[in-house]
Design a protein around this motif. Structure first.
Motif, PDB file in Angstrom:
ATOM      1  N   PRO A   5       5.891   8.511  -3.490  1.00  0.00           N
ATOM      2  CA  PRO A   5       6.273   7.120  -2.291  1.00  0.00           C
ATOM      3  C   PRO A   5       7.690   7.895  -1.619  1.00  0.00           C
ATOM      4  O   PRO A   5       8.419   7.744  -2.101  1.00  0.00           O
ATOM      5  CB  PRO A   5       6.061   6.305  -4.033  1.00  0.00           C
ATOM      6  CG  PRO A   5       5.262   7.322  -4.738  1.00  0.00           C
ATOM      7  CD  PRO A   5       5.817   9.077  -4.592  1.00  0.00           C
ATOM      8  N   PRO A   6       7.528   6.304  -1.102  1.00  0.00           N
ATOM      9  CA  PRO A   6       9.064   6.258  -0.702  1.00  0.00           C
ATOM     10  C   PRO A   6      10.114   6.111  -1.023  1.00  0.00           C
ATOM     11  O   PRO A   6       9.882   5.021  -1.902  1.00  0.00           O
ATOM     12  CB  PRO A   6       8.326   5.295   1.136  1.00  0.00           C
ATOM     13  CG  PRO A   6       6.645   5.116   1.313  1.00  0.00           C
ATOM     14  CD  PRO A   6       6.531   5.393  -0.014  1.00  0.00           C
ATOM     15  N   ALA A   7      10.883   6.400  -0.283  1.00  0.00           N
ATOM     16  CA  ALA A   7      12.325   5.525  -1.651  1.00  0.00           C
ATOM     17  C   ALA A   7      12.382   4.169  -0.962  1.00  0.00           C
ATOM     18  O   ALA A   7      12.643   3.578  -1.364  1.00  0.00           O
ATOM     19  CB  ALA A   7      13.398   6.668  -1.156  1.00  0.00           C
ATOM     20  N   SER A   8      12.106   3.472   0.326  1.00  0.00           N
ATOM     21  CA  SER A   8      12.890   2.606   1.149  1.00  0.00           C
ATOM     22  C   SER A   8      11.298   2.124   1.553  1.00  0.00           C
ATOM     23  O   SER A   8      11.271   3.492   2.808  1.00  0.00           O
ATOM     24  CB  SER A   8      13.751   2.786   0.758  1.00  0.00           C
ATOM     25  OG  SER A   8      14.522   2.994   2.164  1.00  0.00           O
ATOM     26  N   ALA A  35       1.382  12.922   8.176  1.00  0.00           N
ATOM     27  CA  ALA A  35      -0.416  12.543   7.682  1.00  0.00           C
ATOM     28  C   ALA A  35      -0.683  12.267   6.076  1.00  0.00           C
ATOM     29  O   ALA A  35      -1.907  11.560   6.183  1.00  0.00           O
ATOM     30  CB  ALA A  35      -0.114  14.113   7.968  1.00  0.00           C
ATOM     31  N   GLY A  36       0.040  12.279   5.260  1.00  0.00           N
ATOM     32  CA  GLY A  36      -0.069  11.799   3.517  1.00  0.00           C
ATOM     33  C   GLY A  36      -0.638  10.727   3.652  1.00  0.00           C
ATOM     34  O   GLY A  36      -0.779  10.281   2.861  1.00  0.00           O
ATOM     35  N   LEU A  37       0.688   9.572   4.541  1.00  0.00           N
ATOM     36  CA  LEU A  37       0.441   8.528   4.329  1.00  0.00           C
ATOM     37  C   LEU A  37      -0.576   8.276   5.469  1.00  0.00           C
ATOM     38  O   LEU A  37      -1.772   7.215   4.526  1.00  0.00           O
ATOM     39  CB  LEU A  37       2.021   7.778   5.273  1.00  0.00           C
ATOM     40  CG  LEU A  37       3.098   7.672   4.999  1.00  0.00           C
ATOM     41  CD1 LEU A  37       4.154   7.114   5.758  1.00  0.00           C
ATOM     42  CD2 LEU A  37       3.069   7.662   3.341  1.00  0.00           C
ATOM     43  N   ALA A  38      -1.237   8.186   6.339  1.00  0.00           N
ATOM     44  CA  ALA A  38      -2.443   8.265   7.157  1.00  0.00           C
ATOM     45  C   ALA A  38      -4.031   8.655   6.244  1.00  0.00           C
ATOM     46  O   ALA A  38      -5.045   7.888   6.071  1.00  0.00           O
ATOM     47  CB  ALA A  38      -2.488   9.433   8.279  1.00  0.00           C
ATOM     48  N   GLN A  39      -3.712   9.687   4.941  1.00  0.00           N
ATOM     49  CA  GLN A  39      -4.834  10.292   4.562  1.00  0.00           C
ATOM     50  C   GLN A  39      -4.501   8.892   3.369  1.00  0.00           C
ATOM     51  O   GLN A  39      -6.206   8.729   3.353  1.00  0.00           O
ATOM     52  CB  GLN A  39      -4.273  11.390   3.369  1.00  0.00           C
ATOM     53  CG  GLN A  39      -5.714  11.971   2.898  1.00  0.00           C
ATOM     54  CD  GLN A  39      -5.341  13.296   1.681  1.00  0.00           C
ATOM     55  OE1 GLN A  39      -5.725  14.030   3.257  1.00  0.00           O
ATOM     56  NE2 GLN A  39      -4.354  13.249   1.063  1.00  0.00           N
ATOM     57  N   LEU A  43       1.330  -1.050  -0.024  1.00  0.00           N
ATOM     58  CA  LEU A  43      -0.389   0.247   0.171  1.00  0.00           C
ATOM     59  C   LEU A  43       0.191   1.122  -0.133  1.00  0.00           C
ATOM     60  O   LEU A  43       0.340   1.718  -0.496  1.00  0.00           O
ATOM     61  CB  LEU A  43      -0.947   0.231   1.243  1.00  0.00           C
ATOM     62  CG  LEU A  43      -2.049  -1.076   1.586  1.00  0.00           C
ATOM     63  CD1 LEU A  43      -3.261  -1.142   2.646  1.00  0.00           C
ATOM     64  CD2 LEU A  43      -3.469  -0.212   0.069  1.00  0.00           C
ATOM     65  N   LEU A  44       1.595   1.397   0.673  1.00  0.00           N
ATOM     66  CA  LEU A  44       2.243   2.310   1.221  1.00  0.00           C
ATOM     67  C   LEU A  44       3.146   2.913  -0.108  1.00  0.00           C
ATOM     68  O   LEU A  44       4.051   3.658  -0.157  1.00  0.00           O
ATOM     69  CB  LEU A  44       3.908   2.182   1.689  1.00  0.00           C
ATOM     70  CG  LEU A  44       3.660   2.638   3.736  1.00  0.00           C
ATOM     71  CD1 LEU A  44       4.259   2.229   4.617  1.00  0.00           C
ATOM     72  CD2 LEU A  44       2.429   3.436   3.646  1.00  0.00           C
ATOM     73  N   GLN A  45       3.754   1.834  -1.560  1.00  0.00           N
ATOM     74  CA  GLN A  45       4.542   1.708  -2.425  1.00  0.00           C
ATOM     75  C   GLN A  45       3.317   2.842  -3.467  1.00  0.00           C
ATOM     76  O   GLN A  45       3.947   2.956  -4.674  1.00  0.00           O
ATOM     77  CB  GLN A  45       5.452   0.645  -2.978  1.00  0.00           C
ATOM     78  CG  GLN A  45       6.869  -0.062  -2.703  1.00  0.00           C
ATOM     79  CD  GLN A  45       6.511  -1.544  -2.396  1.00  0.00           C
ATOM     80  OE1 GLN A  45       5.628  -2.134  -2.676  1.00  0.00           O
ATOM     81  NE2 GLN A  45       7.816  -1.828  -1.575  1.00  0.00           N
ATOM     82  N   THR A  46       2.799   2.734  -2.489  1.00  0.00           N
ATOM     83  CA  THR A  46       0.911   3.045  -3.915  1.00  0.00           C
ATOM     84  C   THR A  46       1.077   3.960  -4.111  1.00  0.00           C
ATOM     85  O   THR A  46      -0.396   5.174  -4.103  1.00  0.00           O
ATOM     86  CB  THR A  46       0.586   2.124  -4.652  1.00  0.00           C
ATOM     87  OG1 THR A  46      -0.290   1.703  -3.468  1.00  0.00           O
ATOM     88  CG2 THR A  46       1.009   1.313  -4.697  1.00  0.00           C
ATOM     89  N   VAL A  47       1.584   5.104  -2.932  1.00  0.00           N
ATOM     90  CA  VAL A  47       1.806   6.182  -2.199  1.00  0.00           C
ATOM     91  C   VAL A  47       1.289   7.492  -3.692  1.00  0.00           C
ATOM     92  O   VAL A  47       2.473   8.260  -4.134  1.00  0.00           O
ATOM     93  CB  VAL A  47       2.032   7.500  -1.271  1.00  0.00           C
ATOM     94  CG1 VAL A  47       1.767   8.414  -0.983  1.00  0.00           C
ATOM     95  CG2 VAL A  47       1.937   5.725  -0.267  1.00  0.00           C
TER      96      VAL A  47
END
Length: 1136
Positions: free
Chosen positions: A146-149, A198-202, A105-109
């Protein structure tokens, strides 16, 4: 897999997985992915295998069990504990599965447009930023990407993650283009970090694969918010994933975070032009802010370092797990400035890298050596470092100038104990030292004391106080001139002021305390849809004091001589309370005199010191200080002008007894000399709940009986004051003149009572009344009951002649009772009197414990002597605590002992005068196990009573002990909550009010005829004259009042004699106005006909009877005419 639950209590403490059902052994082949089920079969061994010599490994294990453990049981217990706290394979699979889901999920932010840091318009209205934006504006641009890692960090990949609070850490790397190298300045990086979370939580709110989402802070640090995720299914409470936002490795130069560097500009923080403006070199350093940012750069390198260390030591993970359990039981592992699991791992790594422990050690040895190191090393003075290359990193001296506790990480740049106060480390050091003291003591259950006994502050510290309105600490920062420190803590005025307040209190309390501790602010948690909580929203700050008993209650604070250079410093500390005083030795010094006449007032001198210092130096008013050190003491207080908890009255009784004892020794004219005079009453060992007070009788209240000069109560008057007979045993010398017949011995004793009375009346003018069994002496307004004893009388009572004319020696109740009264009770009284001299609050703890037993109607089941022995054990074997230093903490531990001790499987050994050796303990334990079925359910062993437990032989029974344990556990829970939570509506006396709903009938007594009414937990507002005048009592002479007259206890004895086969009767002996009745279960079974208060039922040829309850209740009223007000039937069990 077969699961063995031999350690139920152990499982309860360490937290068995809630959703994990026990797995049954199956015969079918398991599916792939499931845990393989094992069915055990007996193994057939050949003769050679049976007698094969042990292998080297087996020999090592045997040697280790022999040399390292008190017994192999301790090794097994630790092994079982490690199994219980370790994560199961099923749990690990659930965690791995959820981590994969979150990672995908986090990789598709999605990306978002670049905006100013202070522009929050890109966030939807529901999700908030987990940061207090003060000041509101700072420079910088921000956008989501998206997170770098995404990496696992912390204890889970290291293998040191333990139950019950399973926390899995996930590091999400913020892309480099979101950050700027200068973001370390003025909170730019921490704000971008919070925005990224906050962006990840949203983004995650729209996913059904995530259960609940909340914000928190890493160890209470508001600059390091984290996102807490739980799975959506039934496993939501079994573990939590903690998402950290981190910069790319090496993004910021470590040199920017030197503890002497400044990264918060005064002009930006205050909004005002200052003398520092434009001069970075003159700005105050910000070491705490620097360490907060630097901490985000290093988690991956820390994991690599610890992984390398743990791979070399096979027991590393188990050793860390044991240390984490030890810390958790002492409430040191969570909150701001705690010694968390990460520090525990780093400490063990330090000991391994410095070769203080070896890679081949067991988990047990790793724990022991870690605690030994903590106990002997003061990191507030001599910090330690894991860094190998110290050339380009700050020195330990530079770290010490910025932080109170120093433990430097492998990079050499980060102090991992940056947020820890010196007091927290001193607490850690003290706990380690206490643990090491009892570790090798074979008479202490080391495993339970070390790892299984929780140590909450209220049960560990002698006194506790709380700062309630934390917003007042803002004015403290202003008064203490802490602007630079406030900037360093990013506006967190609570943690800014705390070290200075602790230092102030430490100076003021000085020699009175061994240790000052404080609660660790819990990590705040809040919904992603809520604003970050304000600093004042956290629970009150609690402080614990561990006293030096000999100095804590001193009312005088003697300072330096008037002409000393330190006099000005003393006056500055104490303000107007300091004044010059001349002492008896001629010295003229500065001094502070505190208020306090009675002992219970002197015990609160620390409260006066604390409130005075906080008001004077920190601007904290007394109304904000909630002192809970002596709240429970109120139930044993008496006296209106000078409140007392009994110490002064007990001392007066003991002094009067000592005087009487000397006069008895000096009596001349007796046919045999006196060989010993011994006290045998709780008042003479300072443990009487309400000690007898000298009484001056009002003769107008009584009629006078002329022949024996006695005062007789008048008709229609309230029951006169109860006069306690203080028992004194007077041993006469042995002689051939003593007869060998029991009746003749009694006559001789009666003659001695008469002669003693005549001599005391002749020489000292005491009013005496001799009786066959005793001599009552009225002295100093107190009644002493002297009993003459002959040491061979118990033996004579055991002897009898059988029909054949042979002498038979057989033990009997009468001989045992006489031995108890004349030998054992006096010995116990003198021993416990000695214990009171060593521990000044022993008597007060006994009084509180017995007041609770009486109030809960248990006085007949746990006798006075038994209760005193239970309390004595808390002082003689306090592990894992130190001996109680205040009545309240002793009472809390008494309730804990009653409710948690395993009475079924263990004897309680009270090592009076330290007479028992390790061999004696083993003998007592073995004898107990061998004869368990025939021994009392509550077994208390003492040096003079190793096998029988004479003090608990008659009571309690199994049912009553279970009831006592249950009520004690509930009382402890309620009382600790009452003491620590200032918002409770009820008072602390709630634990002294018994639940009457469980009883079948209640007999209400007329308060006018209850002589001890003033001792009730809730005494009525109406008082009655009891024939006592104010003023001091005459030392001798005067008429003798009625002694030991208590209508309530006499009525209770009659009820038990008449209806003891049908019901149990309970009453509070200290002013109770109700007698509770509980029908016995077998009382209503039909029995063959006999004439009694029963209803007759005729069935065919049989005539059976059952109790006639209405008639019995009426009999209660008739028997207690004048004393009984009403009888209330609460249940109708008999109708079934």
């Amino acid at each position: 897999m077969l699961k063995y639950c031999a350690y139920e209590s152990l499982i309860q403490c360490t937290g068995k997985e809630e959703n994990e059902a026990p797995v049954k052994a199956k015969r079918t082949k398991p599916d792939a992915g499931e845990e393989e089920e094992v069915v055990y079969h007996p193994v057939k061994l050949s003769r050679n295998d049976l007698y094969r010599p042990p292998t080297a490994e087996e020999l090592n294990q045997l040697k280790e069990a022999e040399s390292l453990f008190h017994c192999s049981l301790l090794k097994m217990q630790m092994g079982e504990l490690l199994k219980e706290v370790a994560l199961s394979e099923r749990r690990k699979q659930q965690i791995d599965s959820f981590i994969q889901t979150v990672t995908k999920l986090l990789q598709t932010v999605p990306d978002s447009p670049e905006v100013e840091v202070s522009d929050l318009s890109w966030l939807s209205g529901t999700v908030k930023v987990p940061f207090l934006l003060l000041p509101k504006i700072t420079k910088g641009k921000f956008h989501m990407a998206p997170p770098a890692s995404i990496d696992l960090i912390g204890s889970y990949p290291l293998g040191t993650c333990t139950k019950p609070h399973v926390m899995v850490d996930l590091a999400v790397t913020i892309p480099a283009d979101v950050l700027h190298p200068k973001d370390v300045v003025n909170q730019r990086y921490p704000r971008k970090r919070a925005l990224y979370l906050a962006g990840l939580a949203q983004y995650l709110t729209s996913s059904s694969d995530i259960g609940t989402m909340r914000y928190s802070c890493l160890h209470g640090n508001r600059l390091r918010p984290v996102l807490l995720l739980t799975p959506p299914d039934k496993n939501s409470s079994s573990f939590t994933v903690r998402v950290h936002a981190c910069p790319p490795p090496g993004f910021f130069k470590p040199s920017r975070f030197h503890p002497q560097r400044n990264n918060i500009r005064t002009e930006w923080y205050t909004g005002l032009q200052t003398s520092y403006s434009g001069k970075i070199s003159s700005e105050p350093p910000t070491p705490h802010y620097n360490s907060s940012v630097l901490g985000d750069l290093l988690p991956r390198t820390h994991l690599q370092f610890l992984s390398a260390i743990s791979s070399q030591c096979s027991a590393f993970a188990d050793g860390v797990a044991l240390l984490k359990v030890w810390l958790r039981q002492r409430e040191l592992n969570q909150g701001t400035g705690c010694f968390n699991g990460f520090l525990a791992s780093m400490l063990m790594a330090y000991l391994l890298t410095t070769h203080r422990i070896s890679n081949t050690m067991t988990a047990y040895q790793l724990l022991r050596n870690s605690l030994n190191f903590l106990a002997s090393t003061d990191l507030t003075v001599n910090g330690i470092s894991l860094a190998r290359d110290a050339d380009s990193t700050p020195t330990l001296a530079e770290f010490h100038s910025a932080f109170q506790v120093v433990f430097v990480d492998p990079s050499g740049h980060l102090n991992m104990c940056a947020d820890m106060t010196a007091c927290t480390y001193m607490q850690l050091q003290h706990e380690a030292s206490v643990s090491m003291q009892f570790w090798d003591n074979p008479t202490v259950d080391g495993f339970h004391s070390l790892l299984m006994t929780p140590k909450p502050m209220i049960r560990t510290s002698d006194h506790v106080f709380q700062l309630c309105e934390l917003v007042k600490l803002q004015s403290s920062c202003k008064k203490l001139n802490l602007l630079s420190e406030l900037m360093d803590h990013s506006g967190n005025y609570v943690h800014t002021a705390l070290p200075f307040i602790l230092s102030l209190l430490q100076r003021g309390l000085d020699q009175r305390i061994q240790l000052l501790t404080h609660s660790l602010s819990p990590d705040p948690e809040w919904s992603v849809e809520s604003e970050a909580p304000k600093y004042k929203a956290q629970p009150p700050l609690s402080f614990g004091l561990l006293f030096r008993p000999e100095l804590a209650a001193s009312v005088l604070e003697r300072g330096p001589p008037a002409d000393s250079p330190k006099a000005a410093e003393f006056r500055q500390l104490w303000g107007l309370r300091s004044e010059l005083r001349r002492f008896q030795d001629g010295a003229i010094t500065e001094a502070v005199l505190w208020d306090g006449e009675s002992m219970c007032q002197k015990r609160l001198v620390p409260k006066q010191i604390i409130t005075h210092l906080l008001q004077l130096h920190a601007d904290i008013p007394e109304s904000c200080v909630r002192y809970v050190g002596a709240m429970v003491d109120d139930v044993i207080k008496s006296g209106s002008e000078v409140p007392s908890t009994g110490e002064e009255k007990s001392l007066a009784v003991v002094q009067s007894y000592d005087d009487l004892s000397r006069k008895l020794w000096r009596l001349e004219g007796l046919p045999l000399s006196i060989t010993a005079v011994q006290g045998a009453h709780p008042a003479l060992r300072y443990t009487q709940v309400f000690p007898p007070k000298p009484l001056k009788m009002d003769y107008s209240f009584f009629d006078k009986e002329k022949t024996c000069r006695s005062l007789v109560p008048k008709e229609g008057k309230p029951c006169p004051a109860y006069i306690t007979p203080i028992t004194v045993i007077c041993h006469m010398e042995g002689s051939g003149k003593w007869p060998h017949d029991r009746l003749a011995i009694r006559h001789i004793r009666a003659a001695f009572h008469i002669q003693l009375g005549e001599l005391l009346r002749k020489h000292h003018k005491y009013t005496c009344r001799p009786c066959p069994t005793h001599l009552d002496v009225w002295k100093d307004g107190l009644a002493f009951r002297i009993q003459v004893a002959y040491h061979r009388e118990p033996q004579v009572l055991r002897e009898s002649v059988n029909p054949e004319g042979l002498l038979v020696v057989r033990d009997n109740e009468e001989a045992q009772a006489l031995e108890m009264a004349t030998i054992h009770k006096p010995l116990l009284t003198s021993t416990l009197h000695g214990l009171q001299q060593q521990h000044p609050c022993f008597g007060a703890v006994c009084r509180l414990a017995k007041r609770w037993l009486g109030a809960q109607l248990f006085s007949d089941d746990i006798t006075e002597d038994s209760a005193d022995l239970l309390v004595a054990s808390l002082f003689l074997q306090p592990a894992p605590f130190t001996p109680p230093g205040s009545p309240q903490v002793g009472f809390l531990r008494f309730l804990h002992l009653l409710s948690s001790f395993d009475w079924k499987n263990n004897p309680l050994v009270v090592n009076l005068n330290n007479q028992l050796t390790a061999a004696d303990y083993t003998e007592i334990k073995n004898g107990f196990m061998a004869s368990r079925e025939s021994l009392p359910v509550m077994f208390i062993a003492t040096p003079k009573d190793k096998k029988l437990s004479m003090w608990t032989r008659r009571a309690p029974n199994v049912q009553m002990l279970q009831r006592v344990m249950m009520v004690a556990a509930e009382s402890l829970k309620v009382l600790e909550q009452q003491l620590m939570d200032g918002n409770q509506i009820q008072d602390v006396k709630v634990v002294m009010r018994p639940p009457l709903e469980v009883y079948d009938a209640v007999i209400h007594l007329n308060p006018k005829q209850v002589p001890l009414l003033s001792q009730a937990v809730d005494p009525p507002s109406v008082t009655f004259s009891r024939g006592v005048m104010t003023g001091s009592a005459a030392q001798s002479g005067g008429s003798l009042p009625v002694i030991d007259y208590n209508p309530v206890s006499l009525y209770l004895a009659e009820l038990r004699e008449a209806f003891g086969d049908l019901a149990l009767f309970f009453c509070d002996p200290y002013g109770g106005t109700v007698i509770a009745v509980l029908w016995k279960p077998k009382a209503f079974s039909p029995v063959p006909f006999k004439v009694s208060a029963r209803s007759v039922k005729v069935t065919g040829d049989e005539a059976n009877t059952v109790p006639n309850v209405e008639a019995i209740l009426e009999d209660f009223q008739i028997m207690g005419k004048g004393l009984v007000k009403s009888v209330e039937a609460r249940t109708e069990k008999w109708s079934f």
